[in-house]
Design a protein around this motif. Sequence first.
Motif, PDB file in Angstrom:
ATOM      1  N   ALA A   8       0.831  -1.207   0.000  1.00 51.50           N
ATOM      2  CA  ALA A   8       0.000   0.000   0.000  1.00 51.50           C
ATOM      3  C   ALA A   8       0.866   1.258   0.000  1.00 51.50           C
ATOM      4  N   VAL A   9       2.008   1.189   0.699  1.00 54.25           N
ATOM      5  CA  VAL A   9       2.925   2.331   0.711  1.00 54.25           C
ATOM      6  C   VAL A   9       3.452   2.566  -0.707  1.00 54.25           C
ATOM      7  N   LEU A  10       3.850   1.471  -1.327  1.00 54.49           N
ATOM      8  CA  LEU A  10       4.362   1.547  -2.703  1.00 54.49           C
ATOM      9  C   LEU A  10       3.305   2.111  -3.657  1.00 54.49           C
ATOM     10  N   ALA A  11       2.072   1.622  -3.490  1.00 57.86           N
ATOM     11  CA  ALA A  11       1.008   1.993  -4.425  1.00 57.86           C
ATOM     12  C   ALA A  11       0.428   3.365  -4.138  1.00 57.86           C
ATOM     13  N   SER A  12       0.884   4.028  -3.108  1.00 59.21           N
ATOM     14  CA  SER A  12       0.412   5.409  -2.922  1.00 59.21           C
ATOM     15  C   SER A  12       1.562   6.411  -3.094  1.00 59.21           C
ATOM     16  N   ARG A  13       2.694   5.926  -3.606  1.00 60.00           N
ATOM     17  CA  ARG A  13       3.821   6.817  -3.916  1.00 60.00           C
ATOM     18  C   ARG A  13       4.206   6.629  -5.385  1.00 60.00           C
ATOM     19  N   PRO A  14       3.630   7.468  -6.264  1.00 61.13           N
ATOM     20  CA  PRO A  14       3.745   7.234  -7.714  1.00 61.13           C
ATOM     21  C   PRO A  14       5.188   7.200  -8.244  1.00 61.13           C
ATOM     22  N   HIS A  67      -5.417   7.428  -2.904  1.00 60.95           N
ATOM     23  CA  HIS A  67      -4.429   7.890  -3.881  1.00 60.95           C
ATOM     24  C   HIS A  67      -5.036   7.890  -5.293  1.00 60.95           C
ATOM     25  N   TRP A 107       6.578   3.870  -7.395  1.00 63.98           N
ATOM     26  CA  TRP A 107       5.806   2.889  -8.176  1.00 63.98           C
ATOM     27  C   TRP A 107       6.352   2.804  -9.600  1.00 63.98           C
ATOM     28  N   LYS A 108       6.574   3.993 -10.198  1.00 65.79           N
ATOM     29  CA  LYS A 108       7.041   4.013 -11.589  1.00 65.79           C
ATOM     30  C   LYS A 108       8.429   3.375 -11.713  1.00 65.79           C
ATOM     31  N   VAL A 125      -4.650   3.213  -0.765  1.00 64.41           N
ATOM     32  CA  VAL A 125      -4.442   3.158  -2.205  1.00 64.41           C
ATOM     33  C   VAL A 125      -5.637   3.758  -2.953  1.00 64.41           C
ATOM     34  N   THR A 177      -1.495   4.131  -9.893  1.00 62.12           N
ATOM     35  CA  THR A 177      -0.788   2.926  -9.443  1.00 62.12           C
ATOM     36  C   THR A 177      -1.714   1.717  -9.579  1.00 62.12           C
ATOM     37  N   LEU A 184       7.991  -0.264 -11.518  1.00 60.24           N
ATOM     38  CA  LEU A 184       7.425  -0.782 -12.765  1.00 60.24           C
ATOM     39  C   LEU A 184       8.517  -1.061 -13.788  1.00 60.24           C
TER      40      LEU A 184
END
Lengths: 466, 239
Positions: free
Chosen positions: A403-409, B56, A412-413, B53, B35, A416
């Motif tokens: 969730a931390v990863l998926a709320s820090r774009p 976000h 995340w990029k 999430v 994301t 990816l």
Amino acid sequence: MKTQPIDQFAAHLKADTRAAVYDGSKKGYDARIKTLFDHFEDPNRLRVVAGEIKQHVVENLDTYLPQVEAKLKANGVIVHWAATAEAANQAVLDIMRARNATKMVKSKTMVSEETGLGHFLEKNGVECVETDLGEFIIQIDNDHPSHLVKPIIHKNRRDIAMSFEKHGLGAYNDDPQTITRRARAHLRKKYLESDVALTGANFISAESGRLVLVTNEGNSRFCLAAAKTHIAMVGIEKILPRDRDLALLLNLLARSATGQQLTVYTEFITGPKSAAQPDGPEEMHVVFVDNGRTDVLASECREILRCIRCGACLNVCPVYRQASGHAYRSVYPGPVGAVLTPLLAGKNFPAFADLPKASSLCGACNEVCPVNIPIPDLLLRLRDRAKQEHIPSPGTPPMGPWAVLASRPMIWKTALTGGKAINYVSTKLIPVPALHTWENKHSLPEWKGGVFRKWLRNRPAKSSSS
Amino acid sequence: MATCLCDAFYDDVARATVEVLEYLGCTVEFPAGQTCCGQPAFNGGDWEASRKVVRHTVKTFAGDVPVIVPSGSCAAMMFHEALLEFEKEADLPEIEAFARRTWELVDFIVNGLGIKTWPGRYDAVVAFHRSCHLRGSKSGEAATTLMSSILGVTLVPFGEGEQCCGFGGTFSVTFPNISGAMGDLKLDHIRKANPSVLVSADMSCMMHLGGIAEKESKPIKTQHVVQVLRDALKNANLL
């Protein structure tokens, strides 16, 4: 990687058992579709209305329970209230002792399975005989039901023929008619000898106090024909507001359960026998059982109390079909059991917190439910509850870091694009157990992180990355 | 929204989504900060993590234009499931507003834009897997309406089409035996119908079924509905 208990149970299930459960469930599902959709233009509308009726009852139990008690009393029925399984069993035993009764015949009732009535009575010196053929076979095998309406769905006729032989009901013969005839001959004596007949109730009308029983074998009629006392053990959620509601609910129940228009027998019981009737029980008791139901009512999953125990959600459930009913460690298996069991367990919730996980959340259960219970939503609520109560869940990947990863774009990029490494290194080196479990059965698709975004950036078209 | 699965694995599905929507006259925006929809944590029972999430996502897609998702399950996460986990949250109205403008892609094309037939040509025997998140939605019918109108497409039914393929997100790794058995059964039914391509509106089902088939060295061609639509246009030089 450690997997969930129900998955482990399924992995060790005998092929024969799985085949029996699968075929039995599928037959039930196919028959349901046929009778519902052949007979009604829009069965889904009926399910919604039936769900609204039952939800109305659940929301207004405080009104309906006193109402149904008054009606039953006016009909000459003695009403008992049992807060727990123990109290319900004790109430039955007390009624029997008051009449010096030692022999009971019983028609199929899930609530008595829930309270463990049969074993309790046997321990207290009462002979208690199951008269539904499936339940009778369960009883002589000292087994447990694995389906709400087909308790022996996990057995085939060879299994049954062997247990009949073992219990002195005739030499091995797996012809279903012979098996049935032998059970019938055995049970006829039991009906005549019995003092008390115990039944459940599929519905009780608050309007009339009328108790409704559906069976296919006529065994409850035999039970009630000979015994002088009738005890009905009934969950407090079984009430319907009016007699006319039965038209809808009975039409849905049999079709959903077995694909029949109606069960072979539908009995309406309004009290003990009247002076004008030559036969029938002289005394009638209704034992209303709570056993955790008011806790369910107070929870965020009260919709599950709409359930009319038809078993349609078991029949359609792909997890039930693979794992069988015994995987659920409860008298209520399948999707409905995965919701009801942990809720009825009360303080013992953690012991059953894995059950709501046993679903791909495919939603088929909701789609077939005659009272339109949103089972997947309830499963999800219970998963959230388990997490909040910090109950461990084997094999479930931790979601916090994700969730931390998926709320820090930005991160995340980067991940990816960086994920491409997975295409070049051995996944054995990546310390993610879930990935290894995946690769036991599946190939991993090629990582293409960043490719689409690059394409979008580099094209002179009207659409854009913003 | 591209969905994280297409962003990570199925770039061509995201690309076809853009191409098809543009063909229909839409302008597609792709907020780069996107994301995931939050579904893995929601299904896993970690609603607190999931809400983080979802918040976000809602922030990333701020505005009032429709949000189009080429995945039945991510769309359902936004317009149904997120509402459950935000029931007691103060920002529920924002989630609801976001849910109201979220569409599953095929539903948007057919019921949003009113497109009932599809031009072009695509010579294929198509088995359409109606993924579970399309239950109770108009997307399944929308997909079959569009595909059956394409010149050259033959839709073939297969056994137990109403049954789940067994993916179920983390279910596939926490219940690997059951999930795998469900996948095997689905593949059996599909192979009996002998399609040239297996099509779905959810790439997660395709990742599961395609992954099993490939592991068995009996690969099966899988596509998203939108790839069929895009390829039909290309084959007729309409794109």
